[in-house]
Design an enzyme around this catalytic site. Sequence first.
Site, short mmCIF file in Angstrom:
data_model
loop_
_atom_site.label_atom_id
_atom_site.label_comp_id
_atom_site.label_asym_id
_atom_site.label_seq_id
_atom_site.Cartn_x
_atom_site.Cartn_y
_atom_site.Cartn_z
N LYS A 7 62.81 -3.18 -101.70
CA LYS A 7 62.34 -3.19 -103.09
C LYS A 7 63.18 -4.18 -103.91
CE LYS A 7 61.84 -0.09 -107.02
NZ LYS A 7 61.81 1.29 -107.51
N GLU A 32 72.76 -3.75 -96.34
CA GLU A 32 72.44 -3.55 -94.92
C GLU A 32 71.22 -4.37 -94.53
OE1 GLU A 32 72.92 -1.27 -97.25
OE2 GLU A 32 73.65 0.63 -96.46
N GLY A 68 61.58 3.85 -104.10
CA GLY A 68 61.72 3.49 -102.69
C GLY A 68 61.24 4.57 -101.74
N ARG A 69 61.63 5.82 -102.02
CA ARG A 69 61.27 6.91 -101.09
C ARG A 69 59.81 7.34 -101.20
NH1 ARG A 69 64.97 7.98 -104.88
NH2 ARG A 69 64.61 9.60 -106.44
N GLU A 77 67.34 12.82 -102.07
CA GLU A 77 67.64 11.74 -103.01
C GLU A 77 67.00 12.03 -104.36
OE1 GLU A 77 68.54 7.44 -101.67
OE2 GLU A 77 66.54 7.29 -102.52
N HIS A 123 66.49 25.06 -79.34
CA HIS A 123 67.59 24.96 -78.39
C HIS A 123 68.76 24.23 -79.01
CE1 HIS A 123 65.03 26.54 -75.21
NE2 HIS A 123 64.08 25.88 -75.86
N LYS A 168 78.25 2.18 -102.60
CA LYS A 168 77.90 0.77 -102.40
C LYS A 168 78.94 -0.13 -103.06
CE LYS A 168 72.85 1.38 -102.66
NZ LYS A 168 71.65 1.07 -103.43
O1 F6P Z 1 70.49 3.63 -101.23
C1 F6P Z 1 69.43 4.13 -101.92
C2 F6P Z 1 68.24 3.23 -102.00
O2 F6P Z 1 68.24 2.61 -103.23
C3 F6P Z 1 66.98 4.02 -101.75
O3 F6P Z 1 66.54 4.68 -102.86
C4 F6P Z 1 66.06 2.99 -101.23
O4 F6P Z 1 64.96 3.53 -100.60
C5 F6P Z 1 66.99 2.23 -100.32
O5 F6P Z 1 68.22 2.23 -100.99
C6 F6P Z 1 66.57 0.85 -99.98
O6 F6P Z 1 66.46 0.04 -101.12
P1 F6P Z 1 65.68 -1.34 -101.06
O7 F6P Z 1 64.26 -1.06 -100.71
O8 F6P Z 1 65.83 -1.92 -102.44
O9 F6P Z 1 66.33 -2.21 -100.03
#
Ligand code: F6P
Length: 536
Positions: free
Chosen positions: A193, A199, A252-253, A338, A369, A497
Amino acid sequence: MTQDAWARLESLARAPGASAIRPLFVADPERARRFAFTADGIRLDIAKTSIGPEAMEALLALAKARDVAGQRRAMAEGAHINATEDRAVLHMALRAPRGSFRDGAEDASATVHDTLDAMAAFTKRIHAEGRFTDVLNIGIGGSDLGPLMAVRALHKPDSPMRAHFLSNADGHAWDALRQQLDPARTLVLVASKTFTTAETMSNAHLVRDWLRNALGEAGDAQLVALSTNLQATAAFGVPAGQVFGFRDWVGGRFSLWSAVGLVIALSCGWEVFAQLLAGARAMDEHFLTAPDERNLPLLLALTEVWHVNGLGLPTRAVLPYDERLSRFAAHLQQVEMESLGKRVTLDGAPVARATGPVVFGEPGTNAQHSFMQLLHQGTTPVPADIVLIARPDHSFAAAHRLLLANGLAQAEALLRGRDAEEVRAEMLAAGKSEAQVEALLPHRLFPGDRPSTTILLETLTPFTLGQLVALYENKVFCLGALWGVNAFDQWGVELGKQLASVILPELSGGTPKQHDGSTAALIAELGRLWPEGARG
Ligand code: F6P
């Protein structure tokens, strides 16, 4: 009015026997029918909870007092209910027909449908060309979990493309994955987003280097971006025609229905993605129109309120009895925790009562299990959501019967428990002595009256998966409204972060910064164990 509603609920939950479930079945022979609800073929059974008629009345009164319906209307009308980010919350627009949703001056539905049309055309072109056999989705959190969960659920051996997911910043993930992929046959989606997530950008650089090493600058033509940050996608080298956007009113979620779902369409087929959206839309329609007492997302939310706030239960297990839903709990962990892991209300005041529980899960029967021991005999009850699919998509009927029998049995065991008389009779029948019976008795008792909710789908299809996921998304909205918290921001992920970006240069010999003693010592020890000279 709200305080009265909470007080009524809490006093009912504190009354002796409030957590007992079995007597409710005795008192009401119709309970199984009265506490099961359906919407478009999806059945929600909350009979195996301790919510009786009075508690249900109190919960529905709470929903009224909190004006959940009014808050829902505000969301649907595009009000900026995500107040801390001054944003509308319109993921429902992603699966709605044209002309349904607006964000102020913007026709949100038109934006959605323009993107969907572009995604459909792109998907069909890629499939028609047949050059790519594999699609790699790079993203994390909402840009990974939802699409990954859906692809695991819906991908078939004859689906158009294989899908792969790269999320963790850990280079081991890419190291393992790249060995399965041919750069010339792999389409790479960078789903982010913000297009700034550390990452994702780290992985995107690794994969872009891999493409360029194999194919030269032409490798960039295989990059596709799914993002709201069009400047950053251009700067990264993604061809302009291969950027699929969405707006900041998609959290995002909640984004698997947006451009972020392109990996689902590419790997499973456009029609699958379209049906997924249709199922979610059907659940939204139900959520927006069904009366409170038959509204599945609201009832699921009220059940959670009863468990968390009434009975003080701080966790919930998610147990889908279907291997295809193996990442469903992982997706819900983000959608729920979240959203609802919040300690202040919308106006910034500390919350008066507990909010989101810890959510965890695994598919059945594996869960049995692994951690089900604790649900049956641990000290604190853990309400469980059990998802059953009536008809399988394979021909191994006996295996499916075994699966269903186990799902039903877990819920039944949690409810009925096992008393001393039963244990004694069974042990004596097995030839144990009185002394052996007495010694083992306490270990073999199950308290019972442990709550579970069952969700039953006839089959697992793109449509029913859409219904199921939207059921939980809308449940999360209801809980935010009931607790008065903002379910659509996530400030709690920011501090880690920021601190990671402070520590990062220290791991390559930068000046040590101010840390607590433990962190400083660990940084020093890492420097000793993995010295500069040993790094590539
Ligand atoms: O770390 C939280 C977050 O902001 C989530 O809400 C989101 O889904 C994820 O990181 C990834 O964010 P992006 O889509 O901006 O890379």
